[in-house]
Design a protein around this motif. Sequence first.
Motif, short mmCIF file in Angstrom:
data_model
loop_
_atom_site.label_atom_id
_atom_site.label_comp_id
_atom_site.label_asym_id
_atom_site.label_seq_id
_atom_site.Cartn_x
_atom_site.Cartn_y
_atom_site.Cartn_z
N SER A 160 29.82 -18.17 23.22
CA SER A 160 30.34 -17.53 22.03
C SER A 160 29.42 -16.40 21.57
O SER A 160 29.88 -15.31 21.22
CB SER A 160 30.50 -18.56 20.91
N ALA A 161 28.11 -16.64 21.59
CA ALA A 161 27.15 -15.63 21.16
C ALA A 161 27.17 -14.41 22.08
O ALA A 161 27.07 -13.26 21.62
CB ALA A 161 25.75 -16.23 21.10
N MET A 162 27.31 -14.63 23.38
CA MET A 162 27.33 -13.51 24.32
C MET A 162 28.58 -12.65 24.13
O MET A 162 28.52 -11.42 24.15
CB MET A 162 27.26 -14.02 25.75
N GLY A 163 29.72 -13.29 23.93
CA GLY A 163 30.95 -12.53 23.70
C GLY A 163 30.89 -11.73 22.42
O GLY A 163 31.31 -10.55 22.37
N PHE A 164 30.37 -12.34 21.36
CA PHE A 164 30.28 -11.66 20.08
C PHE A 164 29.29 -10.50 20.14
O PHE A 164 29.56 -9.39 19.66
CB PHE A 164 29.86 -12.65 19.00
N ALA A 165 28.13 -10.72 20.77
CA ALA A 165 27.12 -9.66 20.87
C ALA A 165 27.62 -8.48 21.66
O ALA A 165 27.35 -7.32 21.33
CB ALA A 165 25.85 -10.24 21.51
N ALA A 166 28.38 -8.73 22.72
CA ALA A 166 28.95 -7.65 23.52
C ALA A 166 29.93 -6.82 22.69
O ALA A 166 29.97 -5.58 22.80
CB ALA A 166 29.64 -8.21 24.75
N GLU A 167 30.70 -7.48 21.84
CA GLU A 167 31.65 -6.77 20.98
C GLU A 167 30.91 -5.86 19.99
O GLU A 167 31.28 -4.70 19.79
CB GLU A 167 32.50 -7.79 20.23
N VAL A 168 29.85 -6.38 19.39
CA VAL A 168 29.09 -5.60 18.41
C VAL A 168 28.40 -4.41 19.10
O VAL A 168 28.42 -3.28 18.59
CB VAL A 168 28.05 -6.50 17.70
N ALA A 169 27.79 -4.64 20.25
CA ALA A 169 27.10 -3.56 20.96
C ALA A 169 28.08 -2.47 21.39
O ALA A 169 27.77 -1.28 21.32
CB ALA A 169 26.37 -4.12 22.17
N ALA A 170 29.28 -2.85 21.83
CA ALA A 170 30.27 -1.86 22.25
C ALA A 170 30.67 -0.97 21.08
O ALA A 170 30.82 0.25 21.23
CB ALA A 170 31.49 -2.56 22.84
N GLU A 171 30.87 -1.56 19.92
CA GLU A 171 31.23 -0.75 18.74
C GLU A 171 30.07 0.15 18.32
O GLU A 171 30.28 1.29 17.88
CB GLU A 171 31.66 -1.65 17.59
N THR A 172 28.84 -0.32 18.47
CA THR A 172 27.68 0.50 18.12
C THR A 172 27.61 1.74 19.00
O THR A 172 27.24 2.83 18.54
CB THR A 172 26.39 -0.33 18.29
N CYS A 173 27.99 1.60 20.28
CA CYS A 173 27.97 2.74 21.21
C CYS A 173 28.99 3.81 20.84
O CYS A 173 28.91 4.94 21.33
CB CYS A 173 28.22 2.27 22.63
N GLY A 174 29.94 3.47 19.99
CA GLY A 174 30.94 4.43 19.54
C GLY A 174 30.54 5.16 18.28
O GLY A 174 31.35 5.91 17.71
N ARG A 233 30.31 -4.30 10.81
CA ARG A 233 30.27 -5.53 10.02
C ARG A 233 31.31 -6.49 10.61
O ARG A 233 32.51 -6.31 10.42
CB ARG A 233 30.57 -5.25 8.54
N LEU A 234 30.81 -7.48 11.34
CA LEU A 234 31.69 -8.45 11.98
C LEU A 234 31.17 -9.85 11.74
O LEU A 234 29.96 -10.05 11.56
CB LEU A 234 31.78 -8.19 13.49
N THR A 235 32.07 -10.82 11.75
CA THR A 235 31.68 -12.22 11.55
C THR A 235 31.71 -12.95 12.87
O THR A 235 32.70 -12.88 13.60
CB THR A 235 32.66 -12.90 10.57
N PRO A 236 30.61 -13.65 13.20
CA PRO A 236 30.59 -14.40 14.47
C PRO A 236 31.71 -15.44 14.52
O PRO A 236 32.08 -16.03 13.50
CB PRO A 236 29.22 -15.09 14.46
N LYS A 237 32.23 -15.62 15.71
CA LYS A 237 33.26 -16.64 15.91
C LYS A 237 32.61 -18.01 16.10
O LYS A 237 31.47 -18.10 16.53
CB LYS A 237 34.09 -16.28 17.15
N PRO A 238 33.34 -19.08 15.80
CA PRO A 238 32.78 -20.42 16.04
C PRO A 238 32.48 -20.62 17.52
O PRO A 238 33.13 -20.01 18.39
CB PRO A 238 33.90 -21.35 15.57
N PRO A 239 31.51 -21.45 17.84
CA PRO A 239 31.18 -21.70 19.26
C PRO A 239 32.36 -22.24 20.03
O PRO A 239 33.17 -23.00 19.50
CB PRO A 239 30.05 -22.74 19.18
N TYR A 240 32.44 -21.81 21.28
CA TYR A 240 33.47 -22.34 22.16
C TYR A 240 33.25 -23.84 22.38
O TYR A 240 32.13 -24.31 22.46
CB TYR A 240 33.44 -21.64 23.53
N GLN A 241 34.32 -24.57 22.45
CA GLN A 241 34.22 -26.00 22.71
C GLN A 241 34.19 -26.27 24.22
O GLN A 241 34.71 -25.50 25.00
CB GLN A 241 35.44 -26.71 22.09
#
Length: 312
Positions: A282-296, A304-312
């Motif tokens: 979950s953390a890797m997916g969320f971090a990739a999303e934030v970094a991609a938006e930062t590159c734009g 400003r994004l909210t982390p998703k709950p951990p994958y089960q």
Amino acid sequence: MNPRAVLVFGEALADLVPEDGRGERYQCVLGGSGFNTALALARCGASVAYCATLSHDVTGRRFQARLVAEAIDRRFIAESDAPTPLAVVAPLGADGGARYHFHLAGTALAEPPPLPRSLTGFGHLHVTSFGATVGPSGDAALTLLRQARSAGLSTSYDVNIRPPALPDREAALAAIEQRMALSDLIRLSTDDADWLYPGGYVAPLRRWFDRGVSAILLTEGDRGAALERPGSETVRGFVPVAELVDTIGAGDSFIGAFLASLAQAGELGASLRGLSDGAAASAMGFAAEVAAETCGRRGCDPPRLTPKPPYQ
């Protein structure tokens, strides 16, 4: 102790970012790996404090105002009459990558902040870049890492190698590895890894697991990032960049968002040393999303994004 609260130690710099391909027009944006990471943590909902020395000059006042606006804890901010350190970014290439020329001598970076007497209230310490590696500021970061380990906090170190800001290779490598040895989580780019261990970095990095490191986070540019843990499968994170402006602060945004996700999941502190598969993914997916938006966006301006709950 609040296992979700993060203390960040690292430099704050004024980044002069070119607005054209010839370097004739520049924009002054707030940056520095420590400041960028604290900013990303705060914008992703984490409880974060920042430890640094800031100038009284106009740029230093901009940093202070941004910390207030982002609700970042300023208890460990020192103030200096010396000017704000400066990083001039060379005109960007087609890949949006940045090359820096630093102006550090005689600046506020030479005056390390007084360290917290107690780390009560924090679950994690993150130190980053040359501000945590060399000089008086680097010495303070090393002391703080030892203090955090003694207090039971989890720790992370973003290597973020900038050769122009480092001493000779032998001294720099010794300082970097000294801090790696005190870290539960190490973040570095493929360029960092190539600099550390030329000729093949995979095996030398994995040997750090035998020295007590719990996780290694390797960012790989436009290929995303990979998280390695001893005895576990590699966890990858990748989100394509919709429109590339520059890559300034992308790695800082990635580690900030990664730690914010772990904080929300209660996976900092002692839990980081046995990080669950679900929280890691979950953390890797969320971090990739934030970094991609930062590159734009120009400079380091994480969303400003909210982390998703951990994958089960």
